[in-house]
Design a protein around this motif. Structure first.
Motif, PDB file in Angstrom:
ATOM      1  N   ALA A  96     125.750  51.784  81.897  1.00 14.35           N
ATOM      2  CA  ALA A  96     125.401  50.905  80.522  1.00 14.35           C
ATOM      3  C   ALA A  96     126.252  51.735  79.427  1.00 14.35           C
ATOM      4  O   ALA A  96     126.561  53.163  79.359  1.00 14.35           O
ATOM      5  CB  ALA A  96     124.180  50.945  80.345  1.00 14.35           C
ATOM      6  N   ASN A  97     126.325  51.049  78.298  1.00 20.01           N
ATOM      7  CA  ASN A  97     127.195  51.602  77.170  1.00 20.01           C
ATOM      8  C   ASN A  97     126.422  52.423  76.165  1.00 20.01           C
ATOM      9  O   ASN A  97     126.898  53.066  75.216  1.00 20.01           O
ATOM     10  CB  ASN A  97     127.943  50.740  76.610  1.00 20.01           C
ATOM     11  CG  ASN A  97     127.425  49.840  75.630  1.00 20.01           C
ATOM     12  OD1 ASN A  97     126.331  49.232  75.598  1.00 20.01           O
ATOM     13  ND2 ASN A  97     127.908  49.364  74.261  1.00 20.01           N
ATOM     14  N   ILE A  98     124.930  52.257  76.626  1.00 20.52           N
ATOM     15  CA  ILE A  98     123.951  53.205  75.480  1.00 20.52           C
ATOM     16  C   ILE A  98     122.879  53.614  76.397  1.00 20.52           C
ATOM     17  O   ILE A  98     122.657  52.997  77.618  1.00 20.52           O
ATOM     18  CB  ILE A  98     123.491  52.147  74.119  1.00 20.52           C
ATOM     19  CG1 ILE A  98     122.577  50.958  74.955  1.00 20.52           C
ATOM     20  CG2 ILE A  98     124.427  51.823  73.455  1.00 20.52           C
ATOM     21  CD1 ILE A  98     121.730  50.478  73.603  1.00 20.52           C
ATOM     22  N   GLY A  99     122.168  54.723  75.827  1.00 20.13           N
ATOM     23  CA  GLY A  99     121.311  55.420  76.650  1.00 20.13           C
ATOM     24  C   GLY A  99     120.182  56.108  75.818  1.00 20.13           C
ATOM     25  O   GLY A  99     120.018  55.463  74.898  1.00 20.13           O
ATOM     26  N   GLU A 100     119.836  57.259  75.894  1.00 25.90           N
ATOM     27  CA  GLU A 100     118.953  57.993  75.049  1.00 25.90           C
ATOM     28  C   GLU A 100     119.277  58.015  73.592  1.00 25.90           C
ATOM     29  O   GLU A 100     120.398  58.413  73.392  1.00 25.90           O
ATOM     30  CB  GLU A 100     118.949  59.219  75.744  1.00 25.90           C
ATOM     31  CG  GLU A 100     117.940  60.439  74.864  1.00 25.90           C
ATOM     32  CD  GLU A 100     116.456  59.693  74.843  1.00 25.90           C
ATOM     33  OE1 GLU A 100     115.854  59.738  73.998  1.00 25.90           O
ATOM     34  OE2 GLU A 100     116.011  59.405  76.157  1.00 25.90           O
ATOM     35  N   ALA A 144     129.131  61.150  74.496  1.00 22.09           N
ATOM     36  CA  ALA A 144     130.141  62.014  75.110  1.00 22.09           C
ATOM     37  C   ALA A 144     129.825  62.078  76.680  1.00 22.09           C
ATOM     38  O   ALA A 144     130.830  61.987  77.497  1.00 22.09           O
ATOM     39  CB  ALA A 144     130.063  63.423  74.690  1.00 22.09           C
ATOM     40  N   VAL A 145     128.785  62.093  77.068  1.00 20.09           N
ATOM     41  CA  VAL A 145     128.190  61.949  78.604  1.00 20.09           C
ATOM     42  C   VAL A 145     129.061  60.583  79.284  1.00 20.09           C
ATOM     43  O   VAL A 145     129.609  60.611  80.277  1.00 20.09           O
ATOM     44  CB  VAL A 145     126.881  61.906  78.681  1.00 20.09           C
ATOM     45  CG1 VAL A 145     126.495  61.683  80.049  1.00 20.09           C
ATOM     46  CG2 VAL A 145     126.342  63.460  78.288  1.00 20.09           C
ATOM     47  N   PHE A 146     128.876  59.531  78.369  1.00 22.50           N
ATOM     48  CA  PHE A 146     129.398  58.251  78.786  1.00 22.50           C
ATOM     49  C   PHE A 146     131.024  58.568  78.974  1.00 22.50           C
ATOM     50  O   PHE A 146     131.495  58.093  79.988  1.00 22.50           O
ATOM     51  CB  PHE A 146     129.275  57.188  77.792  1.00 22.50           C
ATOM     52  CG  PHE A 146     129.746  55.879  78.130  1.00 22.50           C
ATOM     53  CD1 PHE A 146     129.338  54.910  78.910  1.00 22.50           C
ATOM     54  CD2 PHE A 146     131.054  55.685  77.483  1.00 22.50           C
ATOM     55  CE1 PHE A 146     129.686  53.583  79.251  1.00 22.50           C
ATOM     56  CE2 PHE A 146     131.505  54.317  77.785  1.00 22.50           C
ATOM     57  CZ  PHE A 146     131.077  53.508  78.725  1.00 22.50           C
ATOM     58  N   LEU A 147     131.672  58.946  77.930  1.00 19.48           N
ATOM     59  CA  LEU A 147     133.019  59.299  78.063  1.00 19.48           C
ATOM     60  C   LEU A 147     133.615  60.067  79.404  1.00 19.48           C
ATOM     61  O   LEU A 147     134.706  59.688  79.704  1.00 19.48           O
ATOM     62  CB  LEU A 147     133.675  59.731  76.734  1.00 19.48           C
ATOM     63  CG  LEU A 147     133.453  58.911  75.523  1.00 19.48           C
ATOM     64  CD1 LEU A 147     133.997  59.687  74.451  1.00 19.48           C
ATOM     65  CD2 LEU A 147     134.425  57.407  75.493  1.00 19.48           C
ATOM     66  N   ARG A 148     132.552  60.961  79.605  1.00 18.87           N
ATOM     67  CA  ARG A 148     132.930  61.928  80.626  1.00 18.87           C
ATOM     68  C   ARG A 148     133.165  61.304  82.111  1.00 18.87           C
ATOM     69  O   ARG A 148     133.934  61.686  82.763  1.00 18.87           O
ATOM     70  CB  ARG A 148     132.062  63.234  80.829  1.00 18.87           C
ATOM     71  CG  ARG A 148     132.282  64.223  81.768  1.00 18.87           C
ATOM     72  CD  ARG A 148     131.209  65.375  81.748  1.00 18.87           C
ATOM     73  NE  ARG A 148     129.899  64.604  82.106  1.00 18.87           N
ATOM     74  CZ  ARG A 148     128.881  65.440  82.076  1.00 18.87           C
ATOM     75  NH1 ARG A 148     128.841  66.845  81.710  1.00 18.87           N
ATOM     76  NH2 ARG A 148     127.454  64.820  82.448  1.00 18.87           N
ATOM     77  N   GLU A 149     132.410  60.046  82.085  1.00 18.34           N
ATOM     78  CA  GLU A 149     132.355  59.408  83.476  1.00 18.34           C
ATOM     79  C   GLU A 149     133.893  58.682  83.890  1.00 18.34           C
ATOM     80  O   GLU A 149     134.061  58.388  84.933  1.00 18.34           O
ATOM     81  CB  GLU A 149     131.499  58.227  83.100  1.00 18.34           C
ATOM     82  CG  GLU A 149     129.903  58.496  83.197  1.00 18.34           C
ATOM     83  CD  GLU A 149     129.482  59.268  84.529  1.00 18.34           C
ATOM     84  OE1 GLU A 149     129.726  58.296  85.638  1.00 18.34           O
ATOM     85  OE2 GLU A 149     129.078  60.340  84.562  1.00 18.34           O
ATOM     86  N   LEU A 198     120.820  63.659  80.217  1.00 20.51           N
ATOM     87  CA  LEU A 198     121.203  62.555  79.384  1.00 20.51           C
ATOM     88  C   LEU A 198     121.742  61.514  80.206  1.00 20.51           C
ATOM     89  O   LEU A 198     121.823  60.291  80.165  1.00 20.51           O
ATOM     90  CB  LEU A 198     122.194  62.812  78.254  1.00 20.51           C
ATOM     91  CG  LEU A 198     121.313  63.619  77.312  1.00 20.51           C
ATOM     92  CD1 LEU A 198     122.614  64.056  75.965  1.00 20.51           C
ATOM     93  CD2 LEU A 198     120.440  62.981  76.441  1.00 20.51           C
ATOM     94  N   ARG A 199     122.354  61.742  81.409  1.00 17.05           N
ATOM     95  CA  ARG A 199     123.092  60.744  82.211  1.00 17.05           C
ATOM     96  C   ARG A 199     122.331  59.521  82.621  1.00 17.05           C
ATOM     97  O   ARG A 199     122.654  58.487  82.704  1.00 17.05           O
ATOM     98  CB  ARG A 199     123.974  61.873  83.250  1.00 17.05           C
ATOM     99  CG  ARG A 199     124.682  60.805  84.555  1.00 17.05           C
ATOM    100  CD  ARG A 199     125.533  59.882  83.607  1.00 17.05           C
ATOM    101  NE  ARG A 199     126.275  58.981  84.509  1.00 17.05           N
ATOM    102  CZ  ARG A 199     125.806  57.679  84.908  1.00 17.05           C
ATOM    103  NH1 ARG A 199     124.476  57.350  84.241  1.00 17.05           N
ATOM    104  NH2 ARG A 199     126.352  56.836  85.768  1.00 17.05           N
ATOM    105  N   PRO A 200     121.198  60.142  83.353  1.00 12.82           N
ATOM    106  CA  PRO A 200     120.277  58.902  83.914  1.00 12.82           C
ATOM    107  C   PRO A 200     119.942  57.956  82.721  1.00 12.82           C
ATOM    108  O   PRO A 200     119.661  56.714  83.330  1.00 12.82           O
ATOM    109  CB  PRO A 200     118.981  59.675  84.491  1.00 12.82           C
ATOM    110  CG  PRO A 200     119.514  60.969  84.709  1.00 12.82           C
ATOM    111  CD  PRO A 200     120.558  61.417  83.628  1.00 12.82           C
ATOM    112  N   SER A 201     119.980  58.072  81.549  1.00 10.41           N
ATOM    113  CA  SER A 201     119.611  57.248  80.514  1.00 10.41           C
ATOM    114  C   SER A 201     120.627  56.174  80.374  1.00 10.41           C
ATOM    115  O   SER A 201     120.662  55.068  80.109  1.00 10.41           O
ATOM    116  CB  SER A 201     119.310  57.955  79.473  1.00 10.41           C
ATOM    117  OG  SER A 201     120.458  58.315  78.892  1.00 10.41           O
ATOM    118  N   LEU A 202     121.685  56.354  81.036  1.00  7.54           N
ATOM    119  CA  LEU A 202     122.822  55.513  80.936  1.00  7.54           C
ATOM    120  C   LEU A 202     122.836  54.555  82.081  1.00  7.54           C
ATOM    121  O   LEU A 202     124.011  53.874  82.472  1.00  7.54           O
ATOM    122  CB  LEU A 202     124.266  56.221  80.909  1.00  7.54           C
ATOM    123  CG  LEU A 202     124.658  56.787  79.457  1.00  7.54           C
ATOM    124  CD1 LEU A 202     125.681  57.820  79.705  1.00  7.54           C
ATOM    125  CD2 LEU A 202     124.748  55.949  78.470  1.00  7.54           C
TER     126      LEU A 202
END
Length: 513
Positions: free
Chosen positions: A439-443, A452-457, A427-431
């Motif tokens: 980016a703030n949206i992805g897959e 959640a993957v975004f927040l983990r960053e 999921l991370r590469p989609s961000l």
């Protein structure tokens, strides 16, 4: 602003005629062969006659069923309420299996909720342990709630129950009072959360939310610090500012800190506080938008969790970070394709302004990380994808296994529904962004997990150089009840997750003792 009616909890034993009340509640369960009258204080003759009449009266014992009858002389009450507890656990051999604590909690809450208009209630549900008494008390405290602040007339409205006595053999036990005190405090925290969520956006906005945090904190050993828009800009909180700049009501960051001298652990709780979410320029459909007054539930949860921890005097440093903004479309609003510089320096390309919660939360998570807590837990009504995956009543929890596992165990003990979800690496590469760090949206598929993957960053490293243990709880569904009341839950705000987080802290302290 936050006005709650608080129920007075007590315990009684023996002859109920010496402790009269307006209503006596006894339980009925669903057995394999029909309704079963549970252990109760009635005379054997009265109980037998009542048990034989259950089916004729249409009583099944289903959860939330509440059937009123005239009180019996020995009951010491004018109303006898038969409260359904749901399916009874199967007996093992000759051993009679007790009801689960959550079944007792829900039955007590349902009975007290449906007895609104009655002043004093005695709960005679079967309890064999202090933990079961605690569950009954918690259910009662959460059932005795109403939200009528903006009603111009009280016609047709019923006040919640004011006094609840629990019939128990533990009435004279010295260990009981702390149990009742804790249940009362938990009820207060949950109900204060509900009231904040139920507030209309005309009255609850970033500045007034910050004021409410101060008001609720009065009398407790906590320190409240508020960042206004000037301080947010000066210190570089680009996420909170970016989301809030479309509104005439400027954003706030509120820090509520409880730091006892002998703290043995240190946790940070970060809450999403979008007091109203139109979606911004990426505007939402009109249908159901009114529910977006509840988009600040995460901030209300973490605020009242810390206040409950302080009220209980637990030896843990607990800090709540309330990330508060109103997401509105205007000439000043952020646009899709804008780039924000977040607190800490990371840049985010905003591809969808309706994915705003993660932007304010990112700022809060970075700020929390800079204090090197033992764990960071963020709570947010973050994604519609949560409802698709887990429905209206189950929260999703993601993050470090050490934290998510402990949260699941605490939720099970507290009687709340939480389910762990993975964070797949694909999921991370989609961000990835072409112009910014992320980016703030992805897959789209698995959107709860992508958020959640975004927040983990944004979760920082501890003093050991490793990422701080972290968990994200998505409460988009269970925080707001659009359906019928059930158990101890009323319509609209539920106050979910407060009990889980308090139980998590208690478990953390037990493990480190």
């Amino acid at each position: 602003m936050v006005k709650n009616s608080e129920v007075k909890l007590s315990a009684v034993a023996g002859d109920l005629k010496k402790s009269p009340s307006d209503a006596l509640v006894i339980g009925v369960g669903q057995g394999p062969d029909g309704p079963v009258l549970l252990d109760n204080p009635l005379t054997a003759k009265a109980a037998e006659a009542l048990a034989e009449s259950l089916s004729v009266l249409g009583i099944t014992g289903a959860a939330d069923q509440a059937h009123r009858l005239p009180g019996l002389p020995e009951a010491g009450a004018t109303i006898l309420l038969l409260a359904g507890v749901g399916k009874l656990p199967a007996n093992k051999g000759s051993a009679k299996q007790p009801l689960s604590e959550e079944a007792l909690r829900r039955a007590a809450g349902s009975a007290v909720r449906q007895l609104a208009g009655v002043t004093t209630v005695t709960l005679a549900l079967p309890t064999t342990t202090l933990a079961e008494v605690a569950a009954v008390a918690e259910g009662a405290a959460m059932g005795a709630y109403s939200y009528t602040e903006f009603r111009s007339s009280q016609n047709g409205l019923k006040d919640p129950v004011k006094n609840v006595a629990i019939l128990t053999d533990f009435a004279a036990d010295k260990a009981l009072q702390p149990v009742l005190d804790r249940a009362s405090l938990i009820g207060t925290a949950v109900n204060a959360t509900r009231t904040l969520v139920n507030q209309p956006p005309s009255h609850l906005y970033p500045e007034s939310f910050a004021d409410a945090a101060k008001e609720l904190s009065k009398g407790l050993p906590v320190k409240v610090t508020v960042w206004d828009e000037k301080r947010l800009e000066k210190e570089g909180f680009g996420g909170i500012l970016g989301v809030g700049k479309g509104s005439t009501r400027q954003p706030r960051l509120v820090k509520v800190e409880y730091a006892p001298a002998k703290a043995t652990a240190k946790i940070a709780l970060v809450g999403k506080g979008i007091t109203f979410d139109t979606g911004g320029i990426s505007i939402k459909p009109a249908l159901g938008m009114g529910d977006m007054k509840s988009d600040m539930a995460g901030a209300a949860v973490v605020l009242n969790t810390v206040l409950a921890i302080a009220g209980l005097g637990l030896p843990v440093k607990a800090t709540a970070w309330l990330c508060i903004a109103e997401n509105m479309p205007s000439g000043a609003a952020q646009r899709p394709a804008d780039v924000l510089t977040m607190f800490g320096g990371k840049t985010v390309e905003v591809l969808n302004t309706d994915a705003e919660g993660r932007l304010v939360m990112a700022d809060g998570i970075v700020a929390a990380s800079q204090e090197f807590p033992d764990a960071i837990i963020d709570v947010a009504t973050l994604t519609g994808a949560q409802l698709i995956a887990l429905g209206d009543r189950t929260a999703g929890v993601m993050g470090s296994d050490s934290v998510t596992g402990a949260i699941k165990a605490a939720a099970d003990r507290a009687g709340e529904l939480v389910w762990p979800m993975p964070l797949p690496e694909e999921l991370r590469p989609s961000l990835d962004s072409q112009v910014a760090d992320i980016a703030n949206i992805g897959e789209r598929h698995g959107g709860m997990m992508t958020a959640a993957v975004f927040l983990r960053e944004f979760v920082g490293k501890g003093k050991d150089g490793e990422q701080i243990p972290w968990a994200h709880i998505d409460i988009a569904g269970p925080s707001f009840n659009n359906g019928s009341p059930y158990g101890y839950n009323h319509k609209q705000g539920t106050g979910c997750t407060v009990r889980t987080l308090v139980a998590y802290v208690e478990d953390l302290l037990k493990a480190s003792a």
